[in-house]
Design a protein around this motif. Sequence first.
Motif, PDB file in Angstrom:
ATOM      1  N   UNK A  81      24.821 -26.029 142.143  1.00 42.06           N
ATOM      2  CA  UNK A  81      24.158 -25.117 141.193  1.00 42.06           C
ATOM      3  C   UNK A  81      24.002 -23.722 141.794  1.00 42.06           C
ATOM      4  N   UNK A  82      23.574 -23.645 143.045  1.00 38.48           N
ATOM      5  CA  UNK A  82      23.416 -22.348 143.703  1.00 38.48           C
ATOM      6  C   UNK A  82      24.759 -21.607 143.771  1.00 38.48           C
ATOM      7  N   UNK A  83      25.821 -22.335 144.037  1.00 38.17           N
ATOM      8  CA  UNK A  83      27.151 -21.724 144.056  1.00 38.17           C
ATOM      9  C   UNK A  83      27.567 -21.222 142.690  1.00 38.17           C
ATOM     10  N   UNK A  84      27.236 -21.992 141.649  1.00 38.75           N
ATOM     11  CA  UNK A  84      27.556 -21.551 140.284  1.00 38.75           C
ATOM     12  C   UNK A  84      26.789 -20.283 139.919  1.00 38.75           C
ATOM     13  N   UNK A  85      25.531 -20.221 140.322  1.00 39.57           N
ATOM     14  CA  UNK A  85      24.719 -19.029 140.046  1.00 39.57           C
ATOM     15  C   UNK A  85      25.297 -17.820 140.783  1.00 39.57           C
ATOM     16  N   UNK A  86      25.632 -17.998 142.043  1.00 35.75           N
ATOM     17  CA  UNK A  86      26.207 -16.904 142.821  1.00 35.75           C
ATOM     18  C   UNK A  86      27.543 -16.471 142.226  1.00 35.75           C
ATOM     19  N   UNK A  87      28.351 -17.419 141.839  1.00 34.43           N
ATOM     20  CA  UNK A  87      29.641 -17.113 141.224  1.00 34.43           C
ATOM     21  C   UNK A  87      29.441 -16.353 139.913  1.00 34.43           C
ATOM     22  N   UNK A  88      28.480 -16.789 139.108  1.00 32.23           N
ATOM     23  CA  UNK A  88      28.198 -16.106 137.837  1.00 32.23           C
ATOM     24  C   UNK A  88      27.727 -14.677 138.077  1.00 32.23           C
ATOM     25  N   UNK A  89      26.929 -14.465 139.115  1.00 33.22           N
ATOM     26  CA  UNK A  89      26.484 -13.103 139.438  1.00 33.22           C
ATOM     27  C   UNK A  89      27.672 -12.211 139.797  1.00 33.22           C
ATOM     28  N   UNK A  90      28.575 -12.734 140.610  1.00 31.92           N
ATOM     29  CA  UNK A  90      29.769 -11.964 140.955  1.00 31.92           C
ATOM     30  C   UNK A  90      30.637 -11.718 139.718  1.00 31.92           C
ATOM     31  N   UNK A  91      30.734 -12.710 138.853  1.00 33.84           N
ATOM     32  CA  UNK A  91      31.520 -12.567 137.625  1.00 33.84           C
ATOM     33  C   UNK A  91      30.916 -11.485 136.727  1.00 33.84           C
ATOM     34  N   UNK A  92      29.590 -11.469 136.632  1.00 35.70           N
ATOM     35  CA  UNK A  92      28.919 -10.417 135.863  1.00 35.70           C
ATOM     36  C   UNK A  92      29.188  -9.042 136.455  1.00 35.70           C
ATOM     37  N   UNK A  93      29.172  -8.971 137.776  1.00 31.95           N
ATOM     38  CA  UNK A  93      29.471  -7.704 138.450  1.00 31.95           C
ATOM     39  C   UNK A  93      30.910  -7.281 138.140  1.00 31.95           C
ATOM     40  N   UNK A  94      31.840  -8.218 138.165  1.00 32.85           N
ATOM     41  CA  UNK A  94      33.243  -7.905 137.854  1.00 32.85           C
ATOM     42  C   UNK A  94      33.378  -7.400 136.421  1.00 32.85           C
ATOM     43  N   UNK A  95      32.693  -8.054 135.493  1.00 35.63           N
ATOM     44  CA  UNK A  95      32.740  -7.610 134.092  1.00 35.63           C
ATOM     45  C   UNK A  95      32.168  -6.210 133.933  1.00 35.63           C
ATOM     46  N   UNK A  96      31.072  -5.927 134.625  1.00 38.94           N
ATOM     47  CA  UNK A  96      30.461  -4.605 134.562  1.00 38.94           C
ATOM     48  C   UNK A  96      31.406  -3.543 135.134  1.00 38.94           C
ATOM     49  N   UNK A  97      32.052  -3.860 136.239  1.00 33.28           N
ATOM     50  CA  UNK A  97      32.987  -2.901 136.848  1.00 33.28           C
ATOM     51  C   UNK A  97      34.166  -2.623 135.918  1.00 33.28           C
ATOM     52  N   UNK A  98      34.695  -3.666 135.287  1.00 37.36           N
ATOM     53  CA  UNK A  98      35.792  -3.467 134.335  1.00 37.36           C
ATOM     54  C   UNK A  98      35.341  -2.584 133.168  1.00 37.36           C
ATOM     55  N   UNK A  99      34.146  -2.846 132.675  1.00 42.01           N
ATOM     56  CA  UNK A  99      33.602  -2.044 131.579  1.00 42.01           C
ATOM     57  C   UNK A  99      33.455  -0.582 132.005  1.00 42.01           C
ATOM     58  N   UNK A 100      32.938  -0.360 133.202  1.00 41.29           N
ATOM     59  CA  UNK A 100      32.780   1.011 133.693  1.00 41.29           C
ATOM     60  C   UNK A 100      34.130   1.704 133.830  1.00 41.29           C
ATOM     61  N   UNK A 101      35.139   0.958 134.236  1.00 44.85           N
ATOM     62  CA  UNK A 101      36.482   1.531 134.308  1.00 44.85           C
ATOM     63  C   UNK A 101      36.994   1.921 132.933  1.00 44.85           C
ATOM     64  N   UNK A 102      36.773   1.054 131.955  1.00 42.95           N
ATOM     65  CA  UNK A 102      37.194   1.365 130.587  1.00 42.95           C
ATOM     66  C   UNK A 102      36.453   2.581 130.045  1.00 42.95           C
ATOM     67  N   UNK A 103      35.153   2.660 130.328  1.00 50.85           N
ATOM     68  CA  UNK A 103      34.352   3.798 129.866  1.00 50.85           C
ATOM     69  C   UNK A 103      34.825   5.087 130.540  1.00 50.85           C
ATOM     70  N   UNK A 104      35.127   5.019 131.834  1.00 54.62           N
ATOM     71  CA  UNK A 104      35.608   6.207 132.544  1.00 54.62           C
ATOM     72  C   UNK A 104      36.903   6.713 131.927  1.00 54.62           C
ATOM     73  N   UNK A 105      37.808   5.803 131.616  1.00 59.41           N
ATOM     74  CA  UNK A 105      39.064   6.220 130.985  1.00 59.41           C
ATOM     75  C   UNK A 105      38.824   6.839 129.612  1.00 59.41           C
TER      76      UNK A 105
END
Length: 160
Positions: free
Chosen positions: A106-130
């Motif tokens: 469970x702790x690994x899933x939570x950590x993985x989900x946090x990283x996944x959320x960070x990845x989604x946010x970074x992709x969104x920021x890249x799209x917004x920058x463009x």
Amino acid sequence: MAMFVPILSAVSTVVGSVMQSGQQQAAAQAQANASYYNAAVAQQNANAAMQAAQANKLQQDRENRARLETVRSKYLGSGIELEGTPLMVLWEETSQMALESDKILHQGKVQSANYQNQANLERYQGDVALSAGNQQASGTLLGGIFSGVSGVGRALYSGS
């Protein structure tokens, strides 16, 4: 010759706005590339966190089985039957071990989900920058063209 100066000025205004527009798009692309790179790193971290959690759970399961076997052999070695209270104790120990193992995953899933959320946010920021860069560059380009055309129009109107 009098018409040449306003036309030259208009052309230089348009050329300048084209160059500035290109620089704005390049800056936006660089910012987007940085965000997309950060997203890729976060995605790799998410995958690594999940793999580590699965490996740690497997290791915990192995340790749990070894501990249970040790407890069982001690019970049997001392002549205690595995029924009644000893069986309940063993069952409780098994439940606690399974809980520990599930908690690791469970702790690994939570950590993985946090990283996944960070990845989604970074992709969104890249799209917004463009998008923002393209809008800014378009505005600059249109402003330059409008300024150049109005300069020629003023020269033509005043020259008549």
